[in-house]
Design a protein around this motif. Sequence first.
Motif, PDB file in Angstrom:
ATOM      1  N   UNK A   1     -34.430  46.685  92.421  1.00  0.00           N
ATOM      2  CA  UNK A   1     -33.305  47.807  92.129  1.00  0.00           C
ATOM      3  C   UNK A   1     -31.838  47.046  92.652  1.00  0.00           C
ATOM      4  N   UNK A   2     -31.623  45.995  93.032  1.00  0.00           N
ATOM      5  CA  UNK A   2     -30.359  45.493  93.262  1.00  0.00           C
ATOM      6  C   UNK A   2     -29.789  45.189  91.873  1.00  0.00           C
ATOM      7  N   UNK A   3     -31.006  44.553  91.226  1.00  0.00           N
ATOM      8  CA  UNK A   3     -30.756  43.978  89.908  1.00  0.00           C
ATOM      9  C   UNK A   3     -30.328  45.186  88.914  1.00  0.00           C
ATOM     10  N   UNK A   4     -31.048  46.540  89.128  1.00  0.00           N
ATOM     11  CA  UNK A   4     -30.685  47.387  88.238  1.00  0.00           C
ATOM     12  C   UNK A   4     -29.299  47.998  88.443  1.00  0.00           C
ATOM     13  N   UNK A   5     -29.057  48.170  89.862  1.00  0.00           N
ATOM     14  CA  UNK A   5     -27.567  48.428  90.190  1.00  0.00           C
ATOM     15  C   UNK A   5     -26.483  47.720  89.562  1.00  0.00           C
ATOM     16  N   UNK A   6     -26.682  46.239  89.688  1.00  0.00           N
ATOM     17  CA  UNK A   6     -25.836  45.253  89.083  1.00  0.00           C
ATOM     18  C   UNK A   6     -25.724  45.375  87.563  1.00  0.00           C
ATOM     19  N   UNK A   7     -26.660  45.673  86.913  1.00  0.00           N
ATOM     20  CA  UNK A   7     -26.724  45.981  85.312  1.00  0.00           C
ATOM     21  C   UNK A   7     -26.004  47.078  85.010  1.00  0.00           C
ATOM     22  N   UNK A   8     -26.106  48.288  85.759  1.00  0.00           N
ATOM     23  CA  UNK A   8     -25.291  49.419  85.409  1.00  0.00           C
ATOM     24  C   UNK A   8     -23.870  49.431  85.839  1.00  0.00           C
TER      25      UNK A   8
ATOM     26  N   UNK B   1     -24.438  36.815  77.117  1.00  0.00           N
ATOM     27  CA  UNK B   1     -24.638  36.270  78.376  1.00  0.00           C
ATOM     28  C   UNK B   1     -25.953  36.610  79.123  1.00  0.00           C
ATOM     29  N   UNK B   2     -26.510  35.153  79.146  1.00  0.00           N
ATOM     30  CA  UNK B   2     -27.789  35.741  80.014  1.00  0.00           C
ATOM     31  C   UNK B   2     -27.786  35.531  81.552  1.00  0.00           C
ATOM     32  N   UNK B   3     -27.814  36.790  82.382  1.00  0.00           N
ATOM     33  CA  UNK B   3     -27.535  36.688  83.978  1.00  0.00           C
ATOM     34  C   UNK B   3     -28.786  36.624  84.454  1.00  0.00           C
ATOM     35  N   UNK B   4     -29.737  36.133  83.870  1.00  0.00           N
ATOM     36  CA  UNK B   4     -31.212  36.234  84.627  1.00  0.00           C
ATOM     37  C   UNK B   4     -31.816  37.540  84.742  1.00  0.00           C
ATOM     38  N   UNK B   5     -31.090  38.539  85.477  1.00  0.00           N
ATOM     39  CA  UNK B   5     -31.563  39.714  85.697  1.00  0.00           C
ATOM     40  C   UNK B   5     -31.295  40.722  84.510  1.00  0.00           C
ATOM     41  N   UNK B   6     -30.103  40.541  83.764  1.00  0.00           N
ATOM     42  CA  UNK B   6     -29.922  41.486  82.523  1.00  0.00           C
ATOM     43  C   UNK B   6     -29.175  40.286  81.634  1.00  0.00           C
TER      44      UNK B   6
ATOM     45  N   UNK C   1     -18.006  53.995  86.096  1.00  0.00           N
ATOM     46  CA  UNK C   1     -19.069  53.291  87.104  1.00  0.00           C
ATOM     47  C   UNK C   1     -20.188  54.394  87.805  1.00  0.00           C
ATOM     48  N   UNK C   2     -19.512  55.544  87.909  1.00  0.00           N
ATOM     49  CA  UNK C   2     -20.207  56.518  88.594  1.00  0.00           C
ATOM     50  C   UNK C   2     -21.344  57.238  87.522  1.00  0.00           C
ATOM     51  N   UNK C   3     -20.663  57.224  86.255  1.00  0.00           N
ATOM     52  CA  UNK C   3     -21.538  57.679  85.008  1.00  0.00           C
ATOM     53  C   UNK C   3     -22.634  56.842  84.861  1.00  0.00           C
ATOM     54  N   UNK C   4     -22.402  55.399  84.887  1.00  0.00           N
ATOM     55  CA  UNK C   4     -23.173  54.517  84.558  1.00  0.00           C
ATOM     56  C   UNK C   4     -24.414  54.654  85.859  1.00  0.00           C
ATOM     57  N   UNK C   5     -23.852  54.548  86.976  1.00  0.00           N
ATOM     58  CA  UNK C   5     -24.765  54.364  88.035  1.00  0.00           C
ATOM     59  C   UNK C   5     -25.720  55.579  88.132  1.00  0.00           C
ATOM     60  N   UNK C   6     -25.031  56.884  87.833  1.00  0.00           N
ATOM     61  CA  UNK C   6     -25.877  58.200  88.063  1.00  0.00           C
ATOM     62  C   UNK C   6     -27.142  58.172  87.243  1.00  0.00           C
ATOM     63  N   UNK C   7     -27.107  57.194  86.181  1.00  0.00           N
ATOM     64  CA  UNK C   7     -28.410  57.275  85.374  1.00  0.00           C
ATOM     65  C   UNK C   7     -29.686  56.764  86.330  1.00  0.00           C
ATOM     66  N   UNK C   8     -29.321  56.122  87.355  1.00  0.00           N
ATOM     67  CA  UNK C   8     -30.421  55.941  88.308  1.00  0.00           C
ATOM     68  C   UNK C   8     -31.117  56.795  89.028  1.00  0.00           C
ATOM     69  N   UNK C   9     -30.262  57.945  89.393  1.00  0.00           N
ATOM     70  CA  UNK C   9     -30.555  59.103  89.993  1.00  0.00           C
ATOM     71  C   UNK C   9     -30.790  60.326  89.502  1.00  0.00           C
ATOM     72  N   UNK C  10     -29.893  60.590  88.226  1.00  0.00           N
ATOM     73  CA  UNK C  10     -29.898  61.827  87.501  1.00  0.00           C
ATOM     74  C   UNK C  10     -30.119  61.700  86.219  1.00  0.00           C
ATOM     75  N   UNK C  11     -31.230  62.488  85.613  1.00  0.00           N
ATOM     76  CA  UNK C  11     -31.418  62.320  84.443  1.00  0.00           C
ATOM     77  C   UNK C  11     -30.346  62.141  83.511  1.00  0.00           C
ATOM     78  N   UNK C  12     -30.608  61.489  82.408  1.00  0.00           N
ATOM     79  CA  UNK C  12     -29.408  61.235  81.585  1.00  0.00           C
ATOM     80  C   UNK C  12     -28.786  62.225  80.817  1.00  0.00           C
ATOM     81  N   UNK C  13     -29.370  63.497  80.566  1.00  0.00           N
ATOM     82  CA  UNK C  13     -29.146  64.447  79.742  1.00  0.00           C
ATOM     83  C   UNK C  13     -28.207  65.280  80.700  1.00  0.00           C
TER      84      UNK C  13
END
Lengths: 237, 293
Positions: free
Chosen positions: B1-8, B135-140, B254-266
């Motif tokens: 999850x943390x890695x996903x958040x960092x990625x977004x 750039x390879x950051x291991x998680x992303x 940032x809000x837009x990118x992170x919202x993908x985690x909780x809100x359907x992208x459409x």
Amino acid sequence: MLAIEGVSAGYGRLEILHKVSLDVGPGEIVGIIGPNGAGKSTLLKTIFGYLPPFEGMIRFGGETLAGLSPDRVMRRGIGYVAQAGGVFAHMSVHENLVLGGYSLGTRRAIMTAIERVYALFPLFVKRAGQRAGSLSGGEQRALAVARTLIVSPKLIILDEPSAALAPRFIDEIYGTLVALNRSGIALLIVEQNVRRILDVAQRVVVLDMGRNAFAGASAELRQFDRIRRLYLGEDAS
Amino acid sequence: MVEEILEFLILGMVLGGIYALFAVGLTLIFGVLDIVNVAHGEFLAIGGYALYIAMVIFGLPAALGLVLATLAVFVLGLGVYPLLIAPLQKRLDRRAPGPLFLVLTLGLSAFLQNSLLAAAGGEYLKVPPAVKGGLDLSFTFVSGQRLLILVVASVGLAALFLFLRFHRQGMAIRAVAQNPAAAQSVGIPLGRIFTLTIGLACALAGLAGGLIAPLFSVYPAVGFTLTIKAFAITILGGMGNLLGALVASFIIATVEALSVLVIPSEWQNAIAFGTMILVLLVRPSGLFGKKQP
């Protein structure tokens, strides 16, 4: 030096000035007085190019000014100090002075001129980094005057330099203006404070309803009963 | 999850850089001329097309292509004030402009979009990325193009802010935004400053268009959604407030990118604009209030 003849002007189609004439000689102080709505500020705005004249002639040093924009009029050697809000409030005192030298072009010319003005207004050396909008009303007006001096104008036009100032600050600003005049700069001053302007101006022009009502020496004006009653609040009887 | 958040979050920063290049220019035009440039998105699109012509048709290197695209849109932007706005201002004289300038830039937007459609067709043109690898950051993995966007957007914005702060013409732009009458009284010609302001703002949009071209392809309407989004950013940051627009760009992205985690992208855009309406209703002056640039 400045010659205005038969100038009519106003806003849109509304004519406020009707064939006004006046002139300012080199090194002179000329006052413009008159009741509210007489067209005093309109006349200054027309001379400086904020308003285009409907008709008439405006010449400065033999060249015509009518139809020029304010930035061009300024480059002919005329400074303009607005009644209020003439400074760049969100910028520092120093930045205001730097902008005063905008037309000088090179950084070195601007800095030399600013040093000269700081010497005349030592107050601003300490306040150089302060936001101009945080200065007192009197200091803002002094800054507006100082800013015109960066380019060494031959004539400065001032719209009610004493407006909304406490007596102490009026003394200060007029002290500055008289000193500038002694250094050879001509002044054209619109003023509500008639006593004050009669003290410093060699000549005054009275505007009423957008027309020339009187023009002559300050001493001469003091003799006019009607003027004394109207503007000096004296009982002429 | 943390890695996903960092990625977004990284995605949000990249997106924020693009939004900022675009919205800061839009805000600059509004702050100085009091005009909302609805056609701003089309200048972004033209930047993309210019890069396509430089890289794909003429085979020029990407860096040169980006510079040329920015310059081309700058020159085009220089024409907006003298050719469109000044004549309308002159005709209006001292009458209130009302919504006429909005209609003018809306007309320009439609004109440019349709011209692009007619000249280049509606297909999505592919532009190769300016930098390969990443750039390879291991998680992303962050692509080189995204890193480039972050670096170039930061440099471009820093350059603009330094120009406005210290350069003689930049100071004149701020002076005109604060007090046009006083600016004229110190010898600043309004027309020239208006021309330069729109030119600079368009150059930033053109640069943004070149930067995103490899990610989103190039097509006539590529800038339109961004224009609407930039309105939201401009309002959130406070109309005419450059620093506000900069911060708001990164908040929205940032809000837009992170919202993908909780809100359907459409639902993303609907939520972004819903937030804009909410901000307008609750705090019409934006988060930072109107401050002159």
